[in-house]
Design a protein around this motif. Structure first.
Motif, mmCIF file in Angstrom:
data_model
loop_
_atom_site.group_PDB
_atom_site.id
_atom_site.type_symbol
_atom_site.label_atom_id
_atom_site.label_comp_id
_atom_site.label_asym_id
_atom_site.label_seq_id
_atom_site.Cartn_x
_atom_site.Cartn_y
_atom_site.Cartn_z
ATOM 1 N N ILE A 123 0.843 -1.209 0.000
ATOM 2 C CA ILE A 123 0.000 0.000 0.000
ATOM 3 C C ILE A 123 0.878 1.259 0.000
ATOM 4 N N ALA A 124 1.893 1.260 0.874
ATOM 5 C CA ALA A 124 2.740 2.457 0.987
ATOM 6 C C ALA A 124 3.457 2.749 -0.339
ATOM 7 N N LYS A 125 3.942 1.725 -0.988
ATOM 8 C CA LYS A 125 4.698 1.962 -2.232
ATOM 9 C C LYS A 125 3.771 2.219 -3.421
ATOM 10 N N THR A 126 2.549 1.720 -3.336
ATOM 11 C CA THR A 126 1.569 2.067 -4.377
ATOM 12 C C THR A 126 1.319 3.578 -4.368
ATOM 13 N N VAL A 127 1.135 4.111 -3.174
ATOM 14 C CA VAL A 127 0.887 5.565 -3.044
ATOM 15 C C VAL A 127 2.100 6.348 -3.540
ATOM 16 N N VAL A 138 11.929 16.789 -12.820
ATOM 17 C CA VAL A 138 12.652 16.247 -11.654
ATOM 18 C C VAL A 138 13.924 15.529 -12.111
ATOM 19 N N GLU A 139 14.619 16.137 -13.030
ATOM 20 C CA GLU A 139 15.839 15.525 -13.555
ATOM 21 C C GLU A 139 17.088 16.043 -12.852
ATOM 22 N N THR A 140 16.984 17.144 -12.163
ATOM 23 C CA THR A 140 18.185 17.700 -11.519
ATOM 24 C C THR A 140 18.396 17.078 -10.146
ATOM 25 N N ALA A 141 19.627 17.170 -9.680
ATOM 26 C CA ALA A 141 19.981 16.521 -8.397
ATOM 27 C C ALA A 141 19.180 17.112 -7.238
ATOM 28 N N GLY A 142 19.048 18.440 -7.239
ATOM 29 C CA GLY A 142 18.321 19.095 -6.148
ATOM 30 C C GLY A 142 16.870 18.654 -6.093
ATOM 31 N N ALA A 143 16.234 18.615 -7.264
ATOM 32 C CA ALA A 143 14.822 18.212 -7.321
ATOM 33 C C ALA A 143 14.666 16.760 -6.881
ATOM 34 N N ARG A 144 15.575 15.944 -7.323
ATOM 35 C CA ARG A 144 15.517 14.520 -6.945
ATOM 36 C C ARG A 144 15.702 14.357 -5.438
ATOM 37 N N PHE A 145 16.608 15.135 -4.875
ATOM 38 C CA PHE A 145 16.859 15.055 -3.441
ATOM 39 C C PHE A 145 15.589 15.397 -2.664
ATOM 40 N N LEU A 146 14.962 16.503 -3.039
ATOM 41 C CA LEU A 146 13.771 16.949 -2.314
ATOM 42 C C LEU A 146 12.596 15.989 -2.501
ATOM 43 N N VAL A 147 12.424 15.516 -3.729
ATOM 44 C CA VAL A 147 11.313 14.597 -4.017
ATOM 45 C C VAL A 147 11.504 13.290 -3.220
ATOM 46 N N THR A 148 12.734 12.787 -3.188
ATOM 47 C CA THR A 148 12.985 11.529 -2.458
ATOM 48 C C THR A 148 12.753 11.712 -0.965
ATOM 49 N N LEU A 149 13.225 12.837 -0.428
ATOM 50 C CA LEU A 149 13.008 13.118 0.999
ATOM 51 C C LEU A 149 11.510 13.149 1.320
ATOM 52 N N ALA A 150 10.765 13.875 0.472
ATOM 53 C CA ALA A 150 9.316 14.004 0.707
ATOM 54 C C ALA A 150 8.619 12.647 0.604
ATOM 55 N N PHE A 151 8.982 11.877 -0.415
ATOM 56 C CA PHE A 151 8.298 10.585 -0.574
ATOM 57 C C PHE A 151 8.727 9.555 0.473
ATOM 58 N N TYR A 152 9.937 9.720 1.003
ATOM 59 C CA TYR A 152 10.319 8.820 2.096
ATOM 60 C C TYR A 152 9.403 9.064 3.298
ATOM 61 N N ILE A 191 6.384 10.397 3.235
ATOM 62 C CA ILE A 191 5.020 9.955 2.895
ATOM 63 C C ILE A 191 4.928 8.430 3.058
ATOM 64 N N HIS A 192 5.920 7.746 2.547
ATOM 65 C CA HIS A 192 5.967 6.274 2.648
ATOM 66 C C HIS A 192 5.909 5.831 4.115
ATOM 67 N N SER A 193 6.729 6.455 4.957
ATOM 68 C CA SER A 193 6.756 6.099 6.377
ATOM 69 C C SER A 193 5.413 6.381 7.029
ATOM 70 N N ALA A 194 4.819 7.519 6.680
ATOM 71 C CA ALA A 194 3.537 7.895 7.283
ATOM 72 C C ALA A 194 2.433 6.917 6.878
ATOM 73 N N VAL A 195 2.404 6.545 5.605
ATOM 74 C CA VAL A 195 1.370 5.598 5.137
ATOM 75 C C VAL A 195 1.575 4.233 5.802
ATOM 76 N N TYR A 196 2.820 3.789 5.854
ATOM 77 C CA TYR A 196 3.111 2.487 6.479
ATOM 78 C C TYR A 196 2.683 2.512 7.951
ATOM 79 N N PHE A 197 3.071 3.580 8.643
ATOM 80 C CA PHE A 197 2.751 3.703 10.068
ATOM 81 C C PHE A 197 1.235 3.662 10.278
ATOM 82 N N THR A 198 0.518 4.421 9.465
ATOM 83 C CA THR A 198 -0.943 4.502 9.624
ATOM 84 C C THR A 198 -1.594 3.141 9.371
#
Lengths: 376, 173
Positions: B90-94, B108-122, B124-131
């Motif tokens: 479920i968490a990875k589907t989201v 989202v091809e630049t390093a900065g964008a990738r860094f921020l997107v990965t941080l945010a989705f990590y 989100i993933h943790s929050a969905v899993y926890f819930t």
């Protein structure tokens, strides 16, 4: 309706996939058993473990090559040191076997039954779940090696966990520090019993010990045998911290004896025996015998009757009951050897049938009770 | 700020060969299961299957493909553990759906964008899993912002490096 679904097609599929997974979760929670998902778990395990097994094989092979062929420096010195260690341990073993035989006699008197580990299977750890939320490891032995669910998994240092799921050639082992694990345990000195559980952050705590009991950090924790998985008396760990818990119980943190985070080889207890101990009074090994084995013995003389008679009488010891203390190992040794003043003169030889008996070959069971080696 | 709003026509959509599509997630799952045996803290902080999910979702920019990739990787990850199957699914589907939807709208091809997107989705993933774990399965979980952000930063950093390696396998549609 169609246009609405078409417009939100992606979102509809997302909701549908999520709904299916939630439904699957609900079914698993309701049924409670993990057997329903066994088949699909086999696929995943079958896809990943061959690679892990191969990598472990390569790694073990290369490290064995290094150890067996290249890293031989210091082996001779180490061998000498180990021999000395073995000699010291054999003397210590006398004391321990005395204690053990006494315990067996007492247990026999009480008709006490205990479990013994009668068969184990050695296995290599080849993988993990890859998640901190599921503390399990995979071992390279499965149904083919006689592994079954709920078998105890141990190392020389202490217990590791229990077999959770068995596949044909691999098994999944639930570690002691997983939050769903539970082991019956007792404290070695105070004999207080409790339940050992893992926490979400990977620590191990001993629960169900009343708050008014005295528990000291450093105390050893052993298995109690109450869970019917681990035989009684196996080392579990040491108490590291004692605090006040909830509901009148203590919160006792335990550091496991086995290094759960870096497991390589483990033993699976595949067979246990429950039997009443038998007191073995007839097998006695004295510390003197062990010491004598380390001393140079007199070689056998040729079969000359006169010489043999003389030698025999000269070498036949007369027990004096003299006690010598051996300070180096702390064991008091009853010496069966004699000094020259007790030797009979050659004019009165013993019959030739009395053979020469080196010190280290003397019968050990003919000693009176007071002649045994006793600990200090 | 490297994240820029672009129209759907401006962003490039990539595809991957079948061996890469199957092999890279499997390799990530394999490494994730193997490395903790030698480096015990690895599983506590890093989630390679999540990084692979985010990468494929962002590169393909197709929400359907992203959510299916996430669901499959998550479900296999569930199967390797002993918890109920579906928690990581479920968490990875989201995450797969979210990352690909974001990829459609943002560059989202630049390093900065990738860094921020990965941080945010990590997170989100943790929050969905926890819930899900807490509410549906009644698993005892501890939420820690400090740990979450630290692990998120670690994953984001590792993700940027891995994405550069995986960029070699991209094929233009």
């Amino acid at each position: 309706m169609d246009s609405l679904l078409g417009r939100y097609r992606n979102l509809s599929i997302l909701v549908g996939i999520l709904f299916l997974q939630v439904l699957g979760l609900a079914v698993q929670v309701k049924r409670g058993s993990s057997e329903d998902t066994r088949l699909i778990r086999i696929w995943a395990v079958g896809a990943v473990t061959p690679f892990e097994r191969g990598l472990v094989w390569i790694q073990t092979g290369s490290s064995n090559l290094w150890r067996n062929y290249f890293y031989l420096r210091g082996v001779r010195a180490e061998n000498r040191q180990l021999k000395q260690q073995i000699a010291a341990m054999r003397i210590q073993d006398v004391r321990l076997s005395e204690d053990a035989s006494q315990a067996r006699r007492l247990q026999a008197l009480l008709e006490f039954k205990e479990q013994f580990i009668s068969k184990t299977v050695a296995a290599q750890v080849i993988g993990s779940s890859g998640s901190d939320l599921s503390r399990v490891v995979y071992i390279d032995k499965g149904e083919d090696a006689g592994i079954k669910r709920d078998m105890a998994v141990i190392t020389a240092e202490g217990i590791v966990g229990k077999v959770l799921t068995v596949y044909p050639s691999v098994s999944q082992v639930l570690l002691l520090n997983d939050q769903s694990s539970g082991v019956g345990a007792l404290l070695e000195k105070s004999r207080l019993q409790g339940v050992l559980r893992g926490t979400p952050n990977g620590e191990v705590v001993l629960e169900r010990v009343m708050a008014d009991e005295q528990v000291q950090p450093g105390e050893t924790v052993l298995t109690s045998g109450g869970d019917q998985i681990f035989p009684k008396g196996l080392p579990v760990g040491r108490v590291t911290k004692v605090g006040t818990g909830r509901d009148l119980f203590l919160n006792i943190q335990v550091k496991p004896s086995a290094n759960l985070s870096q497991l390589e080889e483990v033993l699976v207890v595949v067979e246990k025996q429950e039997q009443q101990p038998v007191a073995e009074d007839n097998v006695r090994i004295r510390a003197a015998d062990i010491l004598a084995q380390r001393l140079p013995s007199v070689p056998d003389k040729p079969a000359d009757p006169t010489a043999a008679a003389g030698t025999s009488s000269a070498q036949t010891p007369v027990k004096t009951g003299t006690t010598h203390s051996v300070p180096s190992n702390g064991v008091t040794v009853e010496s069966g050897a004699d000094n020259g003043s007790q030797i009979k003169p050659p004019a009165q030889p013993k019959p030739p049938k009395t053979s020469s008996t080196p010190l280290n070959q003397q019968p050990v069971n003919q000693q009176p009770a007071g002649d045994e080696a006793r600990p200090n | 700020m490297p994240i820029t709003y672009t129209s759907g026509e401006q962003v490039e959509v990539y595809r991957f060969s079948i061996p890469v599509t199957i092999g890279v997630p499997l390799l990530a799952l394999f490494i994730q299961a193997f490395i903790p045996l030698r480096f015990p803290g690895f599983a506590a902080y890093f989630d390679l299957p999540l990084l692979v999910t985010i990468f494929f979702a962002m590169a393909r920019r197709n929400p359907i493909s992203g959510l299916f990739t996430g669901a499959l990787i998550g479900l296999v990850q569930d199967m390797l553990g002993h918890n109920k199957i579906g928690l990581y699914g479920i968490a990875k589907t989201v995450v797969g759906y979210g990352a690909s939807s974001l990829g459609v709208k943002l560059d989202v091809e630049t390093a900065g964008a990738r860094f921020l997107v990965t941080l945010a989705f990590y997170l989100i993933h943790s929050a969905v899993y926890f819930t899900v774990a807490h509410e549906l399965v009644s698993m005892t979980q501890q939420w820690s912002w400090r740990y979450g952000i630290l692990a998120g930063l670690g994953n984001a950093l590792l993700g940027v490096l891995i994405y550069y390696g995986l960029d070699r396998f991209k094929q233009r549609t």
